[in-house]
Design a protein around this motif. Structure first.
Motif, PDB file in Angstrom:
ATOM      1  N   GLY A 152       6.438  -1.079  -0.884  1.00 37.06           N
ATOM      2  CA  GLY A 152       5.548  -1.499  -0.088  1.00 37.06           C
ATOM      3  C   GLY A 152       6.082  -1.517   1.374  1.00 37.06           C
ATOM      4  N   ARG A 198       4.400  -5.412   6.847  1.00 36.60           N
ATOM      5  CA  ARG A 198       4.065  -5.005   5.472  1.00 36.60           C
ATOM      6  C   ARG A 198       4.910  -5.985   4.678  1.00 36.60           C
ATOM      7  NH1 ARG A 198       4.652   0.088   7.572  1.00 36.60           N
ATOM      8  NH2 ARG A 198       6.970   0.243   6.944  1.00 36.60           N
ATOM      9  N   GLY A 249      -3.367  -1.202   4.756  1.00 39.77           N
ATOM     10  CA  GLY A 249      -3.438  -0.809   3.540  1.00 39.77           C
ATOM     11  C   GLY A 249      -2.683  -0.463   2.496  1.00 39.77           C
ATOM     12  N   TRP A 250      -1.460   0.011   3.000  1.00 35.14           N
ATOM     13  CA  TRP A 250      -0.381   0.369   2.106  1.00 35.14           C
ATOM     14  C   TRP A 250       0.196  -0.950   1.591  1.00 35.14           C
ATOM     15  CZ3 TRP A 250       1.219   4.584  -0.421  1.00 35.14           C
ATOM     16  CH2 TRP A 250       2.518   4.498  -1.063  1.00 35.14           C
ATOM     17  N   LEU A 252      -1.499  -3.812   1.163  1.00 37.45           N
ATOM     18  CA  LEU A 252      -2.234  -4.673   0.296  1.00 37.45           C
ATOM     19  C   LEU A 252      -2.131  -3.798  -0.938  1.00 37.45           C
ATOM     20  CD1 LEU A 252      -5.201  -5.043   2.697  1.00 37.45           C
ATOM     21  CD2 LEU A 252      -3.875  -6.895   1.742  1.00 37.45           C
ATOM     22  N   PHE A 253      -2.075  -2.352  -1.268  1.00 37.71           N
ATOM     23  CA  PHE A 253      -1.972  -1.720  -2.169  1.00 37.71           C
ATOM     24  C   PHE A 253      -0.777  -2.351  -2.858  1.00 37.71           C
ATOM     25  CE2 PHE A 253       0.255   1.781  -4.290  1.00 37.71           C
ATOM     26  CZ  PHE A 253      -0.610   2.031  -5.375  1.00 37.71           C
ATOM     27  N   ALA A 254       0.285  -2.441  -2.544  1.00 36.49           N
ATOM     28  CA  ALA A 254       1.695  -2.655  -3.029  1.00 36.49           C
ATOM     29  C   ALA A 254       1.659  -4.177  -3.703  1.00 36.49           C
ATOM     30  CB  ALA A 254       2.906  -2.495  -2.074  1.00 36.49           C
ATOM     31  N   LEU A 256      -1.048  -5.909  -4.164  1.00 36.66           N
ATOM     32  CA  LEU A 256      -1.788  -6.050  -5.507  1.00 36.66           C
ATOM     33  C   LEU A 256      -1.515  -5.260  -6.688  1.00 36.66           C
ATOM     34  CD1 LEU A 256      -5.578  -5.045  -3.765  1.00 36.66           C
ATOM     35  CD2 LEU A 256      -4.563  -7.468  -4.583  1.00 36.66           C
ATOM     36  N   ALA A 257      -0.670  -4.249  -6.692  1.00 31.02           N
ATOM     37  CA  ALA A 257      -0.034  -3.691  -7.846  1.00 31.02           C
ATOM     38  C   ALA A 257       0.988  -4.596  -8.349  1.00 31.02           C
ATOM     39  CB  ALA A 257       0.320  -2.589  -7.544  1.00 31.02           C
TER      40      ALA A 257
END
Length: 269
Positions: A152, A198, A249-250, A252-254, A256-257
């Motif tokens: 992230g 981030r 966005g990146w 948030l993706f990291a 949630l994963a």
């Protein structure tokens, strides 16, 4: 002195009638044995569930010190050769572009997944392979958080730079005069700002306070307001907005994963 019913029956007819205390002790012993049996079955099921989640058939770690080096030389050699070959091909022929960077990372991840499927016993032969199952679950949870933070924060900076690089302004504003003096800022400040935003986004999601992400986005919008409100250079303003949304966005993706990985390791038993 009074004699018990067991003594009276034993002296007359030869049959021993159990006393009340004896019957209570027998029932207590039976209940104690039953409780221990149920507790043992519950512990056995718990251990079996944890071992099944870790991919181990039983509670004993499958560490074999005699064959550890022999079993690990082949996957390590394949990983090293494939990584070196892909990096050499990217540097020599593909160039430093977004699609080549994506292809490079996809090949690396595919090789690691293939090695994990071909040698599933490597995880059991690791340094934590001798640890109890609950300790292994905690280790994998910590590794999930570390991987999420690495992907992230620093890796996200590389990916976002590759994504916005074609959109970066290359010249002075077409509708305005040239600046009289260059604007000098902190060295690598943009990189550190991206890392902080981030990292904070991932932290807010993992600790269960997603509203902190909105506060962080609002704070950055206020700080960037002067850059965005300049109507003479809309390209620069749009470039900043796109980079900001890609960064969040990146993250948030990291986050949630990582949260999904933690839910897997700490799933209700």
């Amino acid at each position: 002195m009074k004699r018990t019913l067991a003594q009276i029956g034993g002296s007359g007819s030869g049959h021993v009638i159990p006393s009340r205390a004896h019957r209570r002790s027998s029932v207590g012993a039976s209940l104690n044995h039953h409780v221990r049996h149920v507790a043992h079955d519950g512990d056995a099921r718990l251990i079996e569930h944890r071992q099944r989640r870790l991919g181990q058939p039983d509670g004993r770690p499958a560490f074999r010190s005699s064959g550890f080096q022999r079993d690990t030389l082949a996957p390590l050699a394949l990983m090293a050769v494939s990584h070196f070959a892909m990096d050499y091909a990217k540097t020599r022929w593909l160039g430093d572009r977004l699609w080549s960077f994506s292809l490079d990372q996809a090949v690396h991840i595919s090789v690691l997944v293939a090695l994990a499927l071909a040698w599933p016993d490597l995880a059991r032969q690791s340094l934590w392979g001798m640890a109890p199952s609950d300790v292994q679950l905690q280790i994998y949870a910590v590794l999930s958080v570390v991987c999420g933070a690495v992907v992230g924060v620093p890796v996200g900076g590389v990916v976002i730079k590759k994504l916005v690089e074609p959109l970066a302004p290359t010249s002075a504003p077409p509708n305005g005069p040239l600046p009289t003096a260059p604007i000098i800022g902190m060295r690598s400040a943009g990189r550190y700002i991206g890392w902080l935003e981030r990292g904070l986004t991932i932290t807010f999601i993992l600790i269960g306070h997603p509203e902190g992400v909105g506060f962080l986005l609002a704070a950055k919008s206020i700080l960037r307001f002067r850059d965005v409100q300049d109507q003479t250079d809309r390209h620069q303003a749009e470039y900043i907005i796109i980079g900001t949304f890609l960064s969040f966005g990146w993250a948030l993706f990291a986050a949630l994963a990582t949260k999904a990985a933690l839910a897997h390791w700490f799933a209700p038993l």
